[in-house]
Design a protein around this motif. Structure first.
Motif, PDB file in Angstrom:
ATOM      1  N   UNK A 161       0.842  -1.215   0.000  1.00  0.00           N
ATOM      2  CA  UNK A 161       0.000   0.000   0.000  1.00  0.00           C
ATOM      3  C   UNK A 161       0.872   1.259   0.000  1.00  0.00           C
ATOM      4  N   UNK A 162       1.909   1.259   0.818  1.00  0.00           N
ATOM      5  CA  UNK A 162       2.782   2.441   0.881  1.00  0.00           C
ATOM      6  C   UNK A 162       3.499   2.646  -0.450  1.00  0.00           C
ATOM      7  N   UNK A 163       4.056   1.583  -1.009  1.00  0.00           N
ATOM      8  CA  UNK A 163       4.784   1.751  -2.277  1.00  0.00           C
ATOM      9  C   UNK A 163       3.867   2.165  -3.411  1.00  0.00           C
ATOM     10  N   UNK A 164       2.668   1.602  -3.440  1.00  0.00           N
ATOM     11  CA  UNK A 164       1.708   1.971  -4.491  1.00  0.00           C
ATOM     12  C   UNK A 164       1.449   3.480  -4.441  1.00  0.00           C
ATOM     13  N   UNK A 165       1.214   3.998  -3.231  1.00  0.00           N
ATOM     14  CA  UNK A 165       0.901   5.423  -3.080  1.00  0.00           C
ATOM     15  C   UNK A 165       2.116   6.301  -3.403  1.00  0.00           C
ATOM     16  N   UNK A 166       3.279   5.875  -2.925  1.00  0.00           N
ATOM     17  CA  UNK A 166       4.484   6.683  -3.168  1.00  0.00           C
ATOM     18  C   UNK A 166       4.810   6.722  -4.669  1.00  0.00           C
ATOM     19  N   UNK A 167       4.713   5.582  -5.339  1.00  0.00           N
ATOM     20  CA  UNK A 167       5.035   5.551  -6.778  1.00  0.00           C
ATOM     21  C   UNK A 167       4.029   6.382  -7.570  1.00  0.00           C
ATOM     22  N   UNK A 168       2.768   6.302  -7.193  1.00  0.00           N
ATOM     23  CA  UNK A 168       1.711   7.091  -7.845  1.00  0.00           C
ATOM     24  C   UNK A 168       1.972   8.589  -7.681  1.00  0.00           C
ATOM     25  N   UNK A 169       2.262   8.982  -6.449  1.00  0.00           N
ATOM     26  CA  UNK A 169       2.509  10.395  -6.144  1.00  0.00           C
ATOM     27  C   UNK A 169       3.750  10.884  -6.880  1.00  0.00           C
ATOM     28  N   UNK A 170       4.804  10.065  -6.881  1.00  0.00           N
ATOM     29  CA  UNK A 170       6.047  10.449  -7.565  1.00  0.00           C
ATOM     30  C   UNK A 170       5.781  10.661  -9.054  1.00  0.00           C
ATOM     31  N   UNK A 171       4.988   9.787  -9.636  1.00  0.00           N
ATOM     32  CA  UNK A 171       4.679   9.893 -11.069  1.00  0.00           C
ATOM     33  C   UNK A 171       3.880  11.166 -11.345  1.00  0.00           C
ATOM     34  N   UNK A 172       2.816  11.370 -10.541  1.00  0.00           N
ATOM     35  CA  UNK A 172       1.947  12.547 -10.761  1.00  0.00           C
ATOM     36  C   UNK A 172       2.695  13.856 -10.580  1.00  0.00           C
ATOM     37  N   UNK A 173       3.565  13.916  -9.580  1.00  0.00           N
ATOM     38  CA  UNK A 173       4.215  15.194  -9.246  1.00  0.00           C
ATOM     39  C   UNK A 173       5.627  15.292  -9.794  1.00  0.00           C
ATOM     40  N   UNK A 174       6.021  14.299 -10.591  1.00  0.00           N
ATOM     41  CA  UNK A 174       7.373  14.267 -11.179  1.00  0.00           C
ATOM     42  C   UNK A 174       8.450  14.420 -10.103  1.00  0.00           C
ATOM     43  N   UNK A 175       8.281  13.706  -9.023  1.00  0.00           N
ATOM     44  CA  UNK A 175       9.310  13.718  -7.984  1.00  0.00           C
ATOM     45  C   UNK A 175      10.461  12.822  -8.422  1.00  0.00           C
ATOM     46  N   UNK A 176      11.653  13.141  -7.977  1.00  0.00           N
ATOM     47  CA  UNK A 176      12.765  12.198  -8.098  1.00  0.00           C
ATOM     48  C   UNK A 176      12.737  11.311  -6.860  1.00  0.00           C
ATOM     49  N   UNK A 177      12.917  10.005  -7.069  1.00  0.00           N
ATOM     50  CA  UNK A 177      12.795   9.071  -5.954  1.00  0.00           C
ATOM     51  C   UNK A 177      14.075   8.233  -5.874  1.00  0.00           C
ATOM     52  N   UNK A 178      14.738   8.268  -4.724  1.00  0.00           N
ATOM     53  CA  UNK A 178      15.902   7.408  -4.502  1.00  0.00           C
ATOM     54  C   UNK A 178      15.508   6.345  -3.490  1.00  0.00           C
ATOM     55  N   UNK A 179      15.500   5.098  -3.947  1.00  0.00           N
ATOM     56  CA  UNK A 179      15.097   3.991  -3.081  1.00  0.00           C
ATOM     57  C   UNK A 179      16.362   3.280  -2.596  1.00  0.00           C
ATOM     58  N   UNK A 180      16.604   3.343  -1.290  1.00  0.00           N
ATOM     59  CA  UNK A 180      17.796   2.716  -0.715  1.00  0.00           C
ATOM     60  C   UNK A 180      17.393   1.381  -0.112  1.00  0.00           C
ATOM     61  N   UNK A 181      18.068   0.315  -0.542  1.00  0.00           N
ATOM     62  CA  UNK A 181      17.732  -0.999   0.005  1.00  0.00           C
ATOM     63  C   UNK A 181      18.862  -1.996  -0.217  1.00  0.00           C
ATOM     64  N   UNK A 182      18.895  -3.010   0.651  1.00  0.00           N
ATOM     65  CA  UNK A 182      19.791  -4.138   0.414  1.00  0.00           C
ATOM     66  C   UNK A 182      19.070  -5.187  -0.430  1.00  0.00           C
ATOM     67  N   UNK A 183      17.764  -4.972  -0.677  1.00  0.00           N
ATOM     68  CA  UNK A 183      16.907  -5.967  -1.330  1.00  0.00           C
ATOM     69  C   UNK A 183      16.874  -5.699  -2.846  1.00  0.00           C
TER      70      UNK A 183
END
Ligand code: ATP
Length: 200
Positions: A161-183
């Motif tokens: 749910x969180x990722x769905x909302x964040x990706x949607x918002x990033x797309x709509x608002x043209x945000x740059x997104x840096x995803x930090x993970x070991x996964x």
């Protein structure tokens, strides 16, 4: 114009560099992964890119200039432990209010219930609290979001749910997104490209 690290180096003590000569950039509208094993310096770099710390050498630039020192930072960071990110004495309404977060649609999309607004952080689960931290980081002024192991501690349904909302918002608002993970699998699913953290 991007958010970039230029020849950035960082160390906590004199003899021990965490990374050196790090060059990377994220453009508005891009989803970029930062990958590496535990302890390699991902969190340290994320904190520097969000202005929580200064690089020891090199620079962090946003649109070619240093990060602004006053006002709401256009680069926002969400990290793994939400309980360390909020004032334990404040009710959630105040936490969001201080950040100017009034976007009811976003709060709904994150599954934030109105009954949670009058609770303090200690009266919410980790997943409930992280939803608030994500909402707070997605204020009007945000241009870049750094998500450092943002959902690592959460169950699969909350993660989705969180990722769905964040990706949607990033797309709509043209945000740059840096995803930090070991996964690496998570990064492969979400990101346009993945930057491996260099080994020294
Ligand atoms: N405040 C600090 N003082 C001294 N050393 C530190 C401090 N914070 C982190 N370190 C060290 O810096 C190195 C990099 O830590 P960092 O948290 O940036 O790595 P990471 O890749 O994000 O790790 P993880 O995936 O486990 O969170 C580690 O060896 C860590 O022990």
């Amino acid at each position: 114009m991007p958010l970039e690290a230029r020849n950035a180096g960082y160390r906590y003590n004199k003899d021990n560099w965490i990374f050196r000569e790090m060059n990377m950039e994220v453009e508005r509208g891009q989803v970029v992964g930062l990958w590496g094993p535990s302890g390699c310096g991902k969190t340290s770099l994320g904190r520097i890119l969000a202005g929580y710390a200064e690089p020891v050498t090199g620079q962090v630039l946003l649109d070619g200039k240093p990060l602004p020192l006053t006002g709401v930072c256009p680069v926002q960071l969400v990290f793994q432990h939400p309980e360390k990110a909020v004032n334990p004495r404040w009710r959630m309404r105040r936490v969001l209010g201080e950040a100017g977060m009034e976007d009811q649609q976003l709060l709904d999309a994150l599954g934030i219930q109105s009954g949670w607004m009058d609770r303090r952080p200690g009266e919410l689960s980790g997943g409930e609290l992280q939803r608030f931290c994500v909402a707070r980081a997605l204020g009007k002024e945000t241009r870049y979001l750094i998500a450092d192991e943002m959902t690592t501690m959460l169950d699969a349904i909350t993660q989705a749910q969180i990722w769905h909302t964040v990706m949607d918002t990033a797309r709509q608002r043209k945000l740059g997104l840096l995803v930090i993970s070991h996964d690496h699998d998570l990064l492969s699913r979400l990101c346009d490209r993945i930057i491996p953290m260099p080994t020294l």
